[in-house]
Design an enzyme around this catalytic site. Structure first.
Site, short mmCIF file in Angstrom:
data_model
loop_
_atom_site.label_atom_id
_atom_site.label_comp_id
_atom_site.label_asym_id
_atom_site.label_seq_id
_atom_site.Cartn_x
_atom_site.Cartn_y
_atom_site.Cartn_z
N ASP A 1 25.04 31.94 -6.17
CA ASP A 1 23.58 31.90 -6.13
C ASP A 1 23.06 30.48 -5.93
O ASP A 1 23.79 29.51 -6.14
CB ASP A 1 23.01 32.43 -7.45
CG ASP A 1 22.92 33.94 -7.45
OD1 ASP A 1 23.14 34.55 -6.39
OD2 ASP A 1 22.63 34.51 -8.52
N LYS B 1 18.52 32.43 -2.78
CA LYS B 1 17.26 32.29 -2.04
C LYS B 1 17.18 30.87 -1.51
O LYS B 1 17.44 29.92 -2.24
CB LYS B 1 16.10 32.48 -3.00
CG LYS B 1 15.65 33.89 -3.17
CD LYS B 1 14.36 33.89 -3.97
CE LYS B 1 14.21 35.18 -4.75
NZ LYS B 1 13.26 35.10 -5.81
N MET C 1 11.57 31.98 -15.84
CA MET C 1 10.79 32.41 -14.67
C MET C 1 9.30 32.53 -15.02
O MET C 1 8.64 33.48 -14.62
CB MET C 1 11.31 33.75 -14.14
CG MET C 1 12.72 33.67 -13.58
SD MET C 1 13.33 35.23 -12.99
CE MET C 1 13.97 35.97 -14.48
N1 SAH Z 1 21.02 33.87 -15.60
C1 SAH Z 1 20.25 32.63 -15.69
C2 SAH Z 1 18.76 32.87 -15.55
C3 SAH Z 1 18.36 33.37 -14.17
S1 SAH Z 1 16.64 33.59 -14.03
C4 SAH Z 1 20.56 31.94 -17.03
O1 SAH Z 1 21.20 32.56 -17.88
O2 SAH Z 1 20.19 30.79 -17.20
C5 SAH Z 1 16.17 32.07 -13.30
C6 SAH Z 1 15.35 31.25 -14.28
O3 SAH Z 1 16.20 30.64 -15.24
C7 SAH Z 1 14.59 30.09 -13.66
O4 SAH Z 1 13.36 30.53 -13.10
C8 SAH Z 1 14.37 29.22 -14.87
O5 SAH Z 1 13.34 29.71 -15.68
C9 SAH Z 1 15.67 29.40 -15.62
N2 SAH Z 1 16.66 28.36 -15.27
C10 SAH Z 1 17.87 28.53 -14.74
N3 SAH Z 1 18.51 27.35 -14.59
C11 SAH Z 1 17.66 26.42 -15.04
C12 SAH Z 1 17.73 25.00 -15.16
N4 SAH Z 1 18.79 24.30 -14.79
N5 SAH Z 1 16.64 24.36 -15.66
C13 SAH Z 1 15.55 25.03 -16.08
N6 SAH Z 1 15.43 26.36 -15.98
C14 SAH Z 1 16.47 27.05 -15.48
#
Ligand code: SAH
Length: 270
Positions: free
Chosen positions: A52, A74, A188
């Site tokens: 991803d 994306k 998100m």
């Molecule tokens: N499975 C992922 C989440 C996916 S949804 C997890 O467990 O972290 C995607 C959202 O995760 C983003 O919109 C943001 O809100 C958060 N996110 C993921 N990586 C991030 C990062 N490095 N810094 C801040 N927010 C992050």
């Protein structure tokens, strides 16, 4: 320290990545060092890696030469691969006898559709394994110096998404959250930050309650904004697209525990 990773894998008794299997692996929130040993082992043995946009591509350097790399995220807001296509590709590649790695940001079972992908594999009778990762709401807060729980501030944490299946803010029970969730961690939610703050204030949360937005958490360009609930929307506009929001009294502990910036200051020769 001159052991190689294969020796570590043997020492830890890591399982073989068998042909015909799909491993759904969490890559962690950004810093490549936050992947698990099992995750790195999977990268080193995979025949195909579907990854991803949130996955740090440095991790892919650990793949074996000739492994197939498929970007399934994306770019510029446009999904290059539909969710159904990803699921059928995973199943097809596994049935052809490949070791298939689905590499996802954070933890695969936290707001990342990993559950849906696993359901499709289960329905297609494709054997799979889930390798958890450090989710952004945990790793990101750690790198921002904000303890997720602390006995002085909160005895529970609530994880929420600002983005439902229809792309809108899900119908959370704001009254219940305002009352019963001392610390809220929102994924998100950057674009909905104002609506979320308004809903919580309307449901009784103090408008000067502390909140923080951690953008690009655990990456080299991590940015943390500490703010208040009533300024959350303005702060969100200053934040990168990939941001996690935290609301609660535990945010205040950052002024003592911001180890990352503090280290940078200490190392600065000027
Ligand atoms: N499975 C992922 C989440 C996916 S949804 C997890 O467990 O972290 C995607 C959202 O995760 C983003 O919109 C943001 O809100 C958060 N996110 C993921 N990586 C991030 C990062 N490095 N810094 C801040 N927010 C992050």
């Amino acid at each position: 320290m001159d052991r190689n990773f294969a020796e570590f894998a043997a020492l830890l008794g890591l399982p073989d990545f068998q042909p015909g299997w799909v491993w759904l692996v969490g890559a962690g929130p950004g810093d490549p060092g936050l992947i698990t040993a099992l995750g790195l082992h999977a990268i080193a043995h995979a025949d195909f890696i579907l990854y991803d946009a949130l996955v740090d591509e440095t991790l892919l350097k650990a793949a074996r030469p000739g492994a197939g790399m498929i970007f399934a995220g994306k770019r510029a807001g446009v999904r290059s691969c539909k969710q159904e296509d990803i699921s059928s590709l995973l199943a097809d590649l596994a049935r052809e006898g490949h070791r298939v790695l689905r590499l996802k940001g954070g933890d695969p079972f936290v707001f990342g559709r990993g559950g849906e992908e696993a359901q499709n594999l289960a329905r297609d009778a494709v054997p799979f394994r889930i390798v958890p990762g450090i989710t952004a709401g945990i790793g990101g807060l750690a790198y921002a110096g904000i303890p997720l729980t602390h006995r002085d501030t909160n005895a529970s944490v609530t994880f929420l998404t600002g983005h439902g299946a229809d792309g809108q803010l899900p119908p959370h029970d704001w009254e219940a959250l305002a009352k019963g969730a001392p610390t809220l961690v929102l994924y998100m939610a950057r674009k909905q930050a104002g609506a979320i703050a308004d809903a919580l204030i309307a449901a009784g949360r103090e408008r000067h309650e502390t909140a923080a937005i951690v953008g690009n958490a655990t990456r080299a360009d991590q940015q943390v904004i500490v703010t208040t609930l009533d300024n959350l929307a303005a702060a969100a506009e200053q934040s990168p697209a990939t941001s996690i929001i935290v609301i609660g009294a535990n945010v205040r502990l950052r002024h003592e525990l911001d180890w990352l910036t503090r280290t940078a200051i200490t190392l600065d020769p000027s």
